[in-house]
Write an enzyme that holds these catalytic residues in place. Structure first.
Site, PDB file in Angstrom:
ATOM      1  N   LYS A   2       0.832  -1.196   0.000  1.00 49.82           N
ATOM      2  CA  LYS A   2       0.000   0.000   0.000  1.00 49.82           C
ATOM      3  C   LYS A   2       0.874   1.256   0.000  1.00 49.82           C
ATOM      4  O   LYS A   2       1.997   1.248   0.527  1.00 49.82           O
ATOM      5  CB  LYS A   2      -0.868   0.033   1.273  1.00 49.82           C
ATOM      6  CG  LYS A   2      -1.919  -1.040   1.388  1.00 49.82           C
ATOM      7  CD  LYS A   2      -2.648  -0.901   2.714  1.00 49.82           C
ATOM      8  CE  LYS A   2      -3.701  -1.993   2.913  1.00 49.82           C
ATOM      9  NZ  LYS A   2      -4.847  -1.825   2.025  1.00 49.82           N
ATOM     10  N   ARG A  56     -10.383 -11.809   1.773  1.00 48.45           N
ATOM     11  CA  ARG A  56     -11.275 -12.829   1.198  1.00 48.45           C
ATOM     12  C   ARG A  56     -10.616 -14.204   1.192  1.00 48.45           C
ATOM     13  O   ARG A  56     -11.311 -15.222   1.282  1.00 48.45           O
ATOM     14  CB  ARG A  56     -11.699 -12.396  -0.209  1.00 48.45           C
ATOM     15  CG  ARG A  56     -10.589 -12.331  -1.235  1.00 48.45           C
ATOM     16  CD  ARG A  56     -10.928 -11.422  -2.407  1.00 48.45           C
ATOM     17  NE  ARG A  56     -10.971 -10.018  -2.015  1.00 48.45           N
ATOM     18  CZ  ARG A  56     -11.286  -9.026  -2.831  1.00 48.45           C
ATOM     19  NH1 ARG A  56     -11.579  -9.274  -4.101  1.00 48.45           N
ATOM     20  NH2 ARG A  56     -11.305  -7.781  -2.409  1.00 48.45           N
TER      21      ARG A  56
END
Length: 298
Positions: free
Chosen positions: A64, A138
């Protein structure tokens, strides 16, 4: 009341994607699965409550930007919600058998980090091509969803700080609700408005499933483009609650009822009664739903 924890390499057999996400963290920060079980004798139903517990998210090798990493201590907000809901259920003695699964890991960067292009095999055998290591939540939830669906409970609920796309769609204060039962989704959304803990349903658009098609695995962990990311993430999760046909039983089976809440779990700025920092979102709404369906036995 029982608590079980599975730590580090012991995860490989039953929670392989959770292990893959967290294996790069250093000693003392190994990934782990926490399982809590509680219930009343002859309870009316069994429910599974799942939480994404990424204790810090660097984004992995798809790292990030610095500013986006500053708030990533909040990425365990789904696990915090699951624990809070469990506390409310137990304190109120709702007529339930409760199983809580918390997938806890640090998405870190080191030599053993999982990589873009890796193909991971989840519990149950579904394979995923990793296109972005920052779509790690996920992967963690998938293992837990398979375990939950195997038990055929009356309801599965998962909480996760899963996508930025959910925040783009609904802002920071309203969790995105995905559900495979229309009546249940309508009931929860309506109830959430009456108690001022709003959630809002987004659709599980079947036509978007082609976004997850891979040439080398059953699925990809992200869609093809920048659009509809909260929906494609939910569609990915939905794959792991579907019953898989077996040689012994080829009958058509239905997936258990499932509620997925994609939430912020954090107030970026202070407002009256809502200071900056961690925040419960959709938690009271889900509890009220459960209280209406499974009130304490008299």
């Amino acid at each position: 009341f029982q608590v079980l924890t599975v730590v580090g390499e012991a995860l490989i057999q039953e929670y392989p994607q959770l292990y893959a996400v967290g294996r790069a963290a250093g000693a003392g920060r190994e990934p782990r699965l926490a399982k809590l079980e509680w219930g009343l004798d002859n309870a009316a139903a069994t429910i599974y409550v799942l939480g994404k517990g990424v204790t810090f998210d660097t984004g992995g090798l798809n790292i990030k930007p610095g500013n986006a990493m500053l708030s990533m201590k909040k990425d365990m907000g789904g696990a915090a919600h699951a624990l809070a809901l469990a506390d409310m259920i137990m304190s109120s003695k709702l007529d339930l058998n409760l199983v809580v699964l918390l997938g806890c890991a640090e998405n870190s960067i080191s030599g053993p980090s999982f990589r873009p292009g890796d193909v991971l095999t989840a519990r149950g055998g579904i394979t995923t091509e990793v296109l972005n290591t920052d779509a790690e939540g996920r992967l963690i939830l998938a293992d837990m969803l398979v375990e939950s669906a195997e038990a055929k409970p009356e309801l599965i609920v998962d909480f996760a700080t899963l996508t930025g796309a959910g925040r783009v769609a609904l802002g920071t204060e309203v969790p995105a609700l995905f559900c495979n039962r229309d009546d249940l989704a309508l009931e929860l959304q309506t109830l959430s408005g009456t108690i001022h803990d709003q959630v809002w349903r987004l659709p599980l658009v079947a036509a978007y499933n082609n976004e997850l098609e891979s040439k080398v695995a059953d699925l990809k962990n992200i869609g093809n483009g920048a659009y509809g990311g909260a929906i494609t993430a939910a569609l990915y999760l939905q794959k792991f609650i579907q019953p898989r046909p077996s040689e012994e039983d080829d009958s058509k089976q239905e997936a258990p009822p499932w509620i997925h809440l994609d939430l912020m779990a954090f107030n970026p700025t202070s407002k009256p009664g809502r200071p900056e920092g961690g925040e419960a979102m959709g938690l009271r709404a889900v509890f009220e739903l459960l209280k209406e369906h499974y009130p304490p036995p008299e």
